[in-house]
Design a protein around this motif. Sequence first.
Motif, PDB file in Angstrom:
ATOM      1  N   GLY A   1       0.852  -1.293   0.055  1.00 13.24           N
ATOM      2  CA  GLY A   1      -0.086  -0.017  -0.087  1.00 13.24           C
ATOM      3  C   GLY A   1       0.643   1.247   0.264  1.00 13.24           C
ATOM      4  O   GLY A   1       0.370   2.297   0.017  1.00 13.24           O
ATOM      5  N   ILE A   2       2.061   1.090  -0.146  1.00 12.64           N
ATOM      6  CA  ILE A   2       2.855   2.488   0.004  1.00 12.64           C
ATOM      7  C   ILE A   2       4.311   2.386  -0.912  1.00 12.64           C
ATOM      8  O   ILE A   2       4.783   3.343  -1.282  1.00 12.64           O
TER       9      ILE A   2
ATOM     10  N   SER B   1      -4.363   7.008   0.179  1.00 17.27           N
ATOM     11  CA  SER B   1      -5.289   6.364  -0.644  1.00 17.27           C
ATOM     12  C   SER B   1      -5.719   5.235  -0.064  1.00 17.27           C
ATOM     13  O   SER B   1      -6.785   4.706  -0.184  1.00 17.27           O
ATOM     14  N   THR B   2      -4.707   4.194   0.279  1.00 19.27           N
ATOM     15  CA  THR B   2      -5.206   2.998   0.929  1.00 19.27           C
ATOM     16  C   THR B   2      -5.965   3.251   2.472  1.00 19.27           C
ATOM     17  O   THR B   2      -6.961   2.546   2.584  1.00 19.27           O
TER      18      THR B   2
ATOM     19  N   ASP C   1       0.096   7.512  -1.795  1.00 27.51           N
ATOM     20  CA  ASP C   1      -0.193   5.929  -1.771  1.00 27.51           C
ATOM     21  C   ASP C   1      -0.544   5.617  -0.354  1.00 27.51           C
ATOM     22  O   ASP C   1      -1.849   5.013  -0.422  1.00 27.51           O
ATOM     23  N   ALA C   2       0.012   5.850   0.750  1.00 26.06           N
ATOM     24  CA  ALA C   2      -0.435   5.338   1.833  1.00 26.06           C
ATOM     25  C   ALA C   2      -1.838   5.959   2.066  1.00 26.06           C
ATOM     26  O   ALA C   2      -2.770   5.513   2.722  1.00 26.06           O
TER      27      ALA C   2
ATOM     28  N   SER D   1      -6.720   4.022  -4.832  1.00 25.04           N
ATOM     29  CA  SER D   1      -6.969   2.796  -4.458  1.00 25.04           C
ATOM     30  C   SER D   1      -8.266   2.476  -4.577  1.00 25.04           C
ATOM     31  O   SER D   1      -9.467   3.279  -4.585  1.00 25.04           O
TER      32      SER D   1
END
Length: 346
Positions: free
Chosen positions: A174-175, A292-293, A289-290, A245
């Motif tokens: 997720g990152i 959006s998850t 990224d982190a 995500s």
Amino acid sequence: MKNSIFKPMLVIPAALFFLQACSSKPKEYGKAELTFGTVCYVKIYTEKNGAEARNILDGLFSELNRLELIFSTNMQDSVLEKIHINAGKSAVDVPDELYGVLEKALFFAEKTGGAFNPAIGPLVKLWNIGTEDACLPPAEDLKEALNIVDYKNIELKDGTVFLRKKGMRLDLGGIAKGFAADYTKSFLLTCGIKKAVIDFGGNVLVMDTKPDGSLWKVGLKNPVIGEPKSAAAYIDVSGKTVVTSGNYERFFEKEGVIYHHILSAQTGYPVKNNLRAVTVIGENSMEADALSTSFFVMGLEKSLQLIKDFPEVSAVFFLEDNSIFTAGAEVKNLNILDDKFRLERF
Ligand code: ADP
Ligand code: MG
């Protein structure tokens, strides 16, 4: 690929794609490879000659392959595997890149009250979503795994990582693509490349404007499962990252139920809320990224609270009823292409 942490996908990724045409000068050079479990596509714009441009791209991809080996969970000699083997026993020396990503991952775990959880590995392994081995695990197995997914049992100290309980596994799916996108940007800047498009399957980063000075148009895929993956919307940006995500790329269906790859460390099951997808727009791809998850796990209401702590970040939430909610300054540049989606104002 079978050995990659970032499991091979059943559906080819690229949650986002580009609608831009290229101007004639400077020249465009591109390269795509399967790495970090997805198709990684990099286009650079430069006045350098073809041989120089290809050298830069080749050098970049060999770096990305080196990094994949650090972050891979399943490759036998990956650093992550070494940490897993030593779980409950001893701390492992890790490369700076991994230490840095884990520090960030723990920051987001704290910030989201564990919605973002880099210790989610045991659950990811049981579900195997996105691979041919995807299955609905027995409830007892999931219950057991819940005992070893507490991110607070990840200990970072002086360049070493220690997982306090045996059986613990890290998962940076997720990152890590965000980290790789940021890394790519720095690599290209060092090589004198100022304009580029970096697309790591749903993790997009554009450097500067298009060669003609106009904004890039980054497409946001239609997130409705079963419908063609054309652009539902696009956003005009320059020098930004756009990361999505969603539950529509990696999933399997059993008896009418969709099981997707973003998991709850509370229940052990795929997160269930009224979201189809979340797109985050920001400066830093690892952070986007982190987030959006995280936003996908937390749902709309809690995410709208959390985003206030990230003033430079914007987000687009696609809900199951086809409404779209937005937050942040950048979404003024959002254009909806498919009129089944309704932009809600609040
Ligand atoms: P994608 O990798 O498809 O672009 P994400 O960035 O949202 O999507 O990451 C999803 C991946 O993150 C999963 O495949 C898994 O490896 C990992 N993951 C699943 N659930 C969580 C969670 N609650 N917290 C952190 N990572 C997770
Ligand atoms: Mg993510």
